[in-house]
Design an enzyme around this catalytic site. Structure first.
Site, mmCIF file in Angstrom:
data_model
loop_
_atom_site.group_PDB
_atom_site.id
_atom_site.type_symbol
_atom_site.label_atom_id
_atom_site.label_comp_id
_atom_site.label_asym_id
_atom_site.label_seq_id
_atom_site.Cartn_x
_atom_site.Cartn_y
_atom_site.Cartn_z
ATOM 1 N N ALA A 168 4.080 3.756 -6.712
ATOM 2 C CA ALA A 168 4.593 4.408 -7.912
ATOM 3 C C ALA A 168 3.749 3.959 -9.081
ATOM 4 O O ALA A 168 3.286 2.828 -9.140
ATOM 5 C CB ALA A 168 6.047 4.032 -8.134
ATOM 6 N N LYS A 169 3.559 4.865 -10.002
ATOM 7 C CA LYS A 169 2.851 4.491 -11.214
ATOM 8 C C LYS A 169 3.749 3.581 -12.039
ATOM 9 O O LYS A 169 4.951 3.773 -12.096
ATOM 10 C CB LYS A 169 2.480 5.725 -12.035
ATOM 11 C CG LYS A 169 1.481 6.599 -11.327
ATOM 12 C CD LYS A 169 0.943 7.612 -12.301
ATOM 13 C CE LYS A 169 -0.032 8.509 -11.584
ATOM 14 N NZ LYS A 169 -1.389 8.163 -11.773
ATOM 15 N N SER A 170 3.168 2.595 -12.668
ATOM 16 C CA SER A 170 4.001 1.738 -13.499
ATOM 17 C C SER A 170 4.015 2.317 -14.898
ATOM 18 O O SER A 170 2.979 2.653 -15.463
ATOM 19 C CB SER A 170 3.480 0.300 -13.474
ATOM 20 O OG SER A 170 2.502 0.115 -14.424
ATOM 21 N N VAL A 171 5.189 2.464 -15.408
ATOM 22 C CA VAL A 171 5.387 3.054 -16.734
ATOM 23 C C VAL A 171 6.257 2.102 -17.540
ATOM 24 O O VAL A 171 7.286 1.633 -17.065
ATOM 25 C CB VAL A 171 6.066 4.442 -16.632
ATOM 26 C CG1 VAL A 171 6.301 5.029 -18.016
ATOM 27 C CG2 VAL A 171 5.254 5.374 -15.774
#
Length: 174
Positions: A168-171
């Site tokens: 998952a992209k870290s946001v």
């Protein structure tokens, strides 16, 4: 046209055929080692990470000079070793490390320039020729084929390169 743009076009247009051959070698492999020295070491790390993330092949990267301190025990007949070895001031040391893994039966996939390939051609399995360039742009140039190699290998395996599992992209949301 700017010389750098010409180099990038050459990498993206003419190299995929070689990368297609390499992906056929890797798609059914369990483990891949990447090696590099100096500015090539972080690129080896990037190549191994991308191969793991999207093709689900176990890949590790090592500084070429550290191979004698344990990782060389992982090398036996047929283990692919992706070696990033531009012909720079560190080439002879990297070449010595590549020769050591080749002597243990590794399949050497060499990413280097014309001069480097010529020096190591007798022990390489597949070569990917890069343009000769200065150290400043080597990380940019050599990142392209390692990322393309991961991409094409993943596609050959049938994995979803657009949505790798468990990533998952870290946001940051505040």
């Amino acid at each position: 046209m700017h010389p750098f743009i010409i180099i990038l076009q050459n990498l993206l247009i003419s190299r995929p055929k070689t990368i297609q051959n390499i992906k056929n070698e890797l798609k059914n492999i369990r483990d891949v080692l990447y090696v590099g020295r100096g500015v090539s070491y972080p690129i080896a790390l990037e190549g191994a990470l991308k191969l793991k993330e999207i093709s689900y092949i176990h890949a590790e990267a090592y500084a070429a000079g550290e191979l004698k301190h344990g990782p060389i025990a992982l090398v036996d007949d047929g283990v692919p070793v992706v070696a990033l070895a531009p012909s720079d001031e560190l080439f002879s040391k990297t070449a010595s490390n590549i020769e050591e893994v080749a002597a243990r039966g590794a399949k050497i996939i060499l990413i280097s320039d014309k001069e480097g390939i010529k020096k190591l051609s007798s022990i390489t399995h597949i070569t990917l020729q890069m343009p000769k360039s200065n150290e400043f742009i080597l990380p940019i140039l050599y990142s392209i084929p390692v990322q393309m190699l991961a991409y094409y290998t993943a596609v050959a395996k049938g994995t979803d390169v657009d949505q790798p599992r468990n990533l998952a992209k870290s946001v940051t949301v505040e």
